[in-house]
Design a protein around this motif. Sequence first.
Motif, short mmCIF file in Angstrom:
data_model
loop_
_atom_site.label_atom_id
_atom_site.label_comp_id
_atom_site.label_asym_id
_atom_site.label_seq_id
_atom_site.Cartn_x
_atom_site.Cartn_y
_atom_site.Cartn_z
N LEU A 185 0.90 -1.39 0.05
CA LEU A 185 0.11 0.03 -0.03
C LEU A 185 0.80 1.04 -0.01
N TRP A 186 2.17 1.27 0.69
CA TRP A 186 2.79 2.38 0.58
C TRP A 186 3.51 2.43 -0.36
N PHE A 187 4.26 1.80 -1.71
CA PHE A 187 4.55 2.14 -2.73
C PHE A 187 3.31 2.02 -3.82
N GLY A 188 2.60 1.14 -3.14
CA GLY A 188 1.43 1.86 -4.27
C GLY A 188 0.85 3.02 -4.75
N GLY A 189 0.73 3.66 -3.46
CA GLY A 189 0.23 5.30 -2.81
C GLY A 189 -0.64 5.54 -3.10
#
Length: 339
Positions: A185-189
């Motif tokens: 979720l962090w890198f998916g933004g």
Amino acid sequence: MRIGIIGAGAVASFHAVAAARIAGMELTAVCDLLPGTASAVADPYGAAVFTNYRALLDSGLVDAVIVNTPHGLHKDMVLAAAAASVDVLVEKPMAIRLADCDDMAAACTAAGVKLVVGQIQHFLPEKIAVERALATGELGAVQMVHDFRSTDYRPGHRSDWFFDRPMSGGGAFINIGGHCLDRSLWFGGAPAAAVRATTVNRFGAPVETDGTMELSLTNEVAVSISIVSDMPRNVDELTVVCERAVITADPRRGTYLRRDGETTILHESGPEDIQAGFTLQLQDFANVVAGGTPAVSLAHARHIVEVVLAAYESAADGGPVALAGSPAVMPAAASALTD
């Protein structure tokens, strides 16, 4: 800051070393139901030993505690810390029910104490390297995220509480999957809009040992997560597909970027990486206690629990489950979680 650790198993030693490395911080108390386990962590630092966490909180020896216990105990321990006016860093998952997450946040807000959830992925060197590469904007927008983790959920190879659903909240999804969701979720933004999941119970385990999650994020990035038990080799690889490059991160190897046929090493993993992550995490907690903003919001930590619970619902029903309570649209009862 005088730090206490409640729960001396698992990663307690990493927290203890971190406390010793941070200026102005001291490990003063350790609690565990098994006094020998508590002593093993406490003795090198001259910390007091307790077998009852309420006695630790009432001892006057701590300004803050790290809650490092089975998931189902997090709520009661955080509420007790709030009542004792003690700041709290609680290990992930935040709790096993959304209502518990909300109660924890509300109690800490009412008591004027700080609450931070230990989402360690945000502090590990190989994941920080991914964050820095994406932040340049040179790779274009993230298109897809794939996360593949191996684990071992054979009964007898973990403590019994991992297989006790009321205490653990579930199996591989809420435990290992929590890490995968955190970084994906962090890198998916963006938060998840919907999830479809499949779980498998092998080895006669009463909780899921393996599973897959397919997520669509609110920004239309596609995320896939696979968790497999007892594999021929250990796997922990995150892949982020961008418009103009692909990044892979593996704590055993490092972080690599592939662009136009050429590979660049962004980070080479080393033996100190995990400890470095725990030290950065505890420093972040100290900064929050001093009035700073946490690297990981309570809204994000709560959303991870929400997605895990939706994944369990999807696995039971066989279809996708929409998420209405993402950090983008928080329910009124959880307004204290937006920090």
